[in-house]
Design an enzyme around this catalytic site. Structure first.
Site: not given
Ligand code: MIG
Length: 776
Positions: A389, A392, A464
């Site tokens: 996650d 980017e 999201d």
């Molecule tokens: O700033 O890890 O897209 O699926 O549950 C949010 C917490 C961070 C973004 C991800 C989401 C995940 C969440 N993350």
């Protein structure tokens, strides 16, 4: 001021193409990768050629002929003719029949403004554009413009851009032809499909780097996809368990809570293969740690999951917390200078969940290797899936200074070039490292950010999203579009991430989830529980049924993944793949429809609509479930109640199914339910099976069997099985749909069964490995 490319000054033949120098000192290289794939690279002379993160092939061919005329140079391969006009330099592509496909706009061609280069191209009146991967908006991107700049975009709008990933391959469709362009440039790039130019041209370009594109001349979308995934690589077989139902949430706050969910799945007979740990399993969000209080005994937890035939996927973010108090990843990263840095060598600090953090420089081999080794603390504790996650990369405030540096020595680049490939390199490091540690088992890697070629390492999800019908429908356009960019293994947060869906939306979305390459239910912190039992008993029954359908379809689905592994043709296929030149496909009423595998058409319908107009392409179709027959190339109102998503089967379809199991690790009752729907045309399907977990299939340990439906010969043929693997199916239960009634069947010439007019048209026989011919 802008600068327009000038005339050809010199040109020479190179090993695999030609090199042109223009009067304004630009170097244009055309290189042949295959008869249908030609690379065009244009940069100021003596610009260093940098390696591609996406491309796995090299130019090995050359032009079949090169003709130097007074005004032009004509280059030919077996499939393409390329005309390079000399003054000013303009490049046009034609197919071997001489039909024009695409090329530079006569007035502009390639232009530059400082370091930014742009290719301005001709646009025809009937031209449509599809592709670009994870993009919002309609299927046909004509008149729209997009930017690639990997961005954390929570709660993105249904027309928002840019999002998380960069997959810059698109196809143009006009006058019954197609062409494709892959713009392999990782700087911030832009694509404009004619909206702002009064339809006089379309263009693409990037803030830095060369105009570096691959032109694809294959004549069908299917062949375009084969060529594109040949160039950028194909996916390996995913672990079978990752195709099962996946339950996630942000977060299961303790191992007890997580295990309660797992047990409840089994208690309620909800088939399920995967449970997730979101960021709260870590100690203060430190990557590669477990929270000693809430996840005190992770091995015991995964042992329990294992006994339930479930897998654990844990989240991993790139940011490493600044913590010199015995936190190894930080200490080692600092010691070896593994982090992205300011020009003076100081590591870049940004804040994320863990607080002030540094960010690994995944562009370097040694950093990726180190990263990969760190997964030991997860893998030793039984974790088999790894969710990347925030890559980017995301930091609070979003805008990481553009001068941050990555790479070493001559390969040093700044964020401007590295940003769009950062997530892909993190996923690569994760995949390669965990594959090593898993001792021959297949890891499952899931990533949010990506660049072209990501299919070699990881599945993706669309970030999201929101719990609205619009977002649910958009998800299928996005997944279909990612499939057009070579990334077939995609999911979407079923139910929507930010906020709570209505129960109806949740039920509908779960029914669509069953027809999504990756089927994961996920939701954010603070939302109500999204597991199937949280929606009342009746809704749970409906959701269970959807998940069961998914499990029944696993033999068909896994075989379709095998086809993707071999050819790059995605699992979820926009109708633009098989019905490219039918205008209805692009009609905004029907643009969300897709084929799931080769033979099932799924029409996503808003949860508020109990009936919907759908488009069925050429041929005859049967409604899945009722077998009601429809004539294709038509627009039809169909019922779409919450318990019956409109799914249609193409005539001639061959769909192997299995009985409902609670986990993909369950072999079930040993019966393949081979379903065939009658049609006038012959069809075939390759059934594929292997152990689902290892790489032994690469060494011949698989079971594959071509199945043919031959209405002319009145025959269903199971060709001799191939490979060294023994199928789990000992018997076949053949179910015939829409066949003439009162059939008399023979098996390899021997009488098998005479069917009465009233009973289900089905017959059983043993699944011997030799050729099996059923005739009627
Ligand atoms: O700033 O890890 O897209 O699926 O549950 C949010 C917490 C961070 C973004 C991800 C989401 C995940 C969440 N993350």
């Amino acid at each position: 001021m802008s600068h327009q490319i000038g005339a050809v000054k010199t040109f020479q033949k190179t090993d695999h193409g030609v090199k042109i120098i223009t009067v304004d000192n630009k170097e244009v290289q055309l290189s042949v990768y295959s008869p249908t794939v030609v690379r065009v690279r244009m940069a100021p002379v003596n610009t260093e050629v940098s390696a591609s993160y996406a491309v796995v092939q090299e130019a090995t061919d050359g032009f079949k002929s090169i003709t130097d005329n007074k005004d032009s140079i004509i280059l030919a391969t077996d499939s393409l003719k390329i005309v390079v006009q000399k003054n000013p330099l303009r490049i046009n592509f034609f197919n071997s029949m001489g039909q024009w496909l695409d090329g530079d706009a006569p007035s502009l061609g390639i232009s530059s403004q400082g370091s930014e280069m742009t290719s301005y191209r001709k646009l025809t009146d009937d031209e449509k554009f599809i592709g670009l991967g994870e993009k919002t908006g309609p299927l046909n991107k004509r008149e729209l413009s997009y930017v690639n700049w990997n961005t954390d975009a929570p709660g993105y709008g249904i027309n928002q851009d840019p999002l998380y990933s960069t997959l810059p391959f698109f196809m143009g469709i006009h006058s019954n032809s197609v062409f494709g362009i892959f713009f392999d440039n990782s700087y911030k790039s832009f694509f404009n499909f004619g909206g702002s130019t009064d339809s006089s041209m379309y263009f693409f370009g990037a803030e830095g780097g060369p105009i570096n594109y691959y032109f694809f001349g294959a004549s069908t979308v299917t062949d375009q996809l084969k060529d594109y995934t040949w160039l950028t690589g194909r996916m390996q077989m995913p672990p079978l368990w990752s195709l099962g139902y996946q339950q996630c949430r942000y977060s299961y706050m303790s191992q007890q809570q997580l295990l309660d969910v797992a047990h409840r799945m089994r208690q309620d007979s909800i088939p399920c293969d995967v449970i997730y740990c979101d960021i709260d399993y870590m100690r203060g969000y430190r990557i590669f740690t477990w929270n000693p209080e809430t996840y005190a005994d992770p091995k015991a937890m995964t042992d329990t999951l294992k006994a339930l035939k479930m897998h654990l996927v844990t989240i991993i973010d790139p940011g490493i917390k600044i913590d010199s108090n015995g936190y190894e990843p930080y200490l080692t990263g600092m010691l070896h200078h593994y982090f992205a840095r300011y020009p003076d060598g100081q590591p870049y600090t940004g804040s994320v969940w863990a607080g002030r953090s540094h960010f690994p420089d995944f562009t370097r081999d040694e950093v990726r290797k180190w990263w990969g080794e760190n997964f030991k603390v997860l893998i030793d504790n039984g974790v088999t899936g790894f969710w990347n996650d925030m890559n980017e990369p995301s930091a609070w405030g979003q805008d990481i200074p553009p001068l941050i540096e990555f790479g070493e020595g001559n390969n040093t680049v700044t964020l401007k070039k590295a940003r769009n490939i950062y997530g892909m390199q993190m996923a690569r490091a994760t995949f390669e490292g965990t594959k090593d540690l898993l001792n021959g088992n297949r890891p499952f890697v899931l990533t949010r950010a990506a660049y072209s070629g990501i299919q070699r390492y990881s599945a993706m999800w669309t970030g999201d999203n929101n719990p609205t019908d619009d977002h649910m429908l958009l998800a299928y356009r996005m997944i279909n579009s990612m499939g057009l960019a070579g990334e077939a293994f995609d999911g979407v947060d079923v139910g929507g991430f930010l906020g709570n869906p209505s129960p109806d939306l949740m039920v509908r979305w779960m029914s669509l989830g069953a027809y999504t390459p990756m089927f994961r239910n996920h939701t954010a912190k603070g939302n109500t529980s999204h597991e199937p039992w949280a929606w009342g008993e009746e809704n749970e029954i409906l959701m269970r049924h959807s998940i069961q359908t998914r499990y029944r379809l696993l033999p068909y689905l896994y075989s379709s993944f095998y086809a993707t592994h071999l050819t790059g043709i995605p699992i979820n296929r926009t109708l633009a793949i098989d019905y490219t030149h039918n205008e209805k496909v692009y009609d905004q009423r029907f643009e969300n429809e897709f084929l799931f595998g080769p033979s099932m058409l799924v029409a996503p319908v808003a949860s508020t609509n109990n009936a919907e107009q759908i488009f069925l392409p050429d041929g005859n179709w049967y409604r899945f479930g009722s077998d009601k027959k429809y004539t294709g190339n038509s627009i039809t109102w169909v019922g779409s109640p919450l318990n019956d998503l409109p799914v249609f089967i193409k005539e001639g379809a061959i769909i192997p199914m299995q009985n409902v199991v609670q986990s993909t690790a369950d072999n079930g009752n040993g019966i393949m339910y081979l379903n065939i729907w009658y049609g006038d045309n012959a069809n075939s399907f390759t059934y594929y099976e292997d152990d689902g977990t290892t790489y032994q299939y690469e060494k011949g340990k698989y079971y594959s069997r071509g199945i043919d439906f031959n209405p002319q010969q009145k025959e269903i043929l199971l060709n001799a099985a191939q490979g060294d693997y023994v199928s789990k199916f000992r018997n076949v239960h053949l179910v015939l749909h829409g066949f003439p009634s009162g059939l008399h069947l023979t098996l390899n010439g021997e009488n098998l069964k005479t069917m009465s007019n009233t009973e289900e048209q089905s017959v059983d026989f043993s699944n011997s490995n030799g050729k099996i011919a059923v005739q009627w």
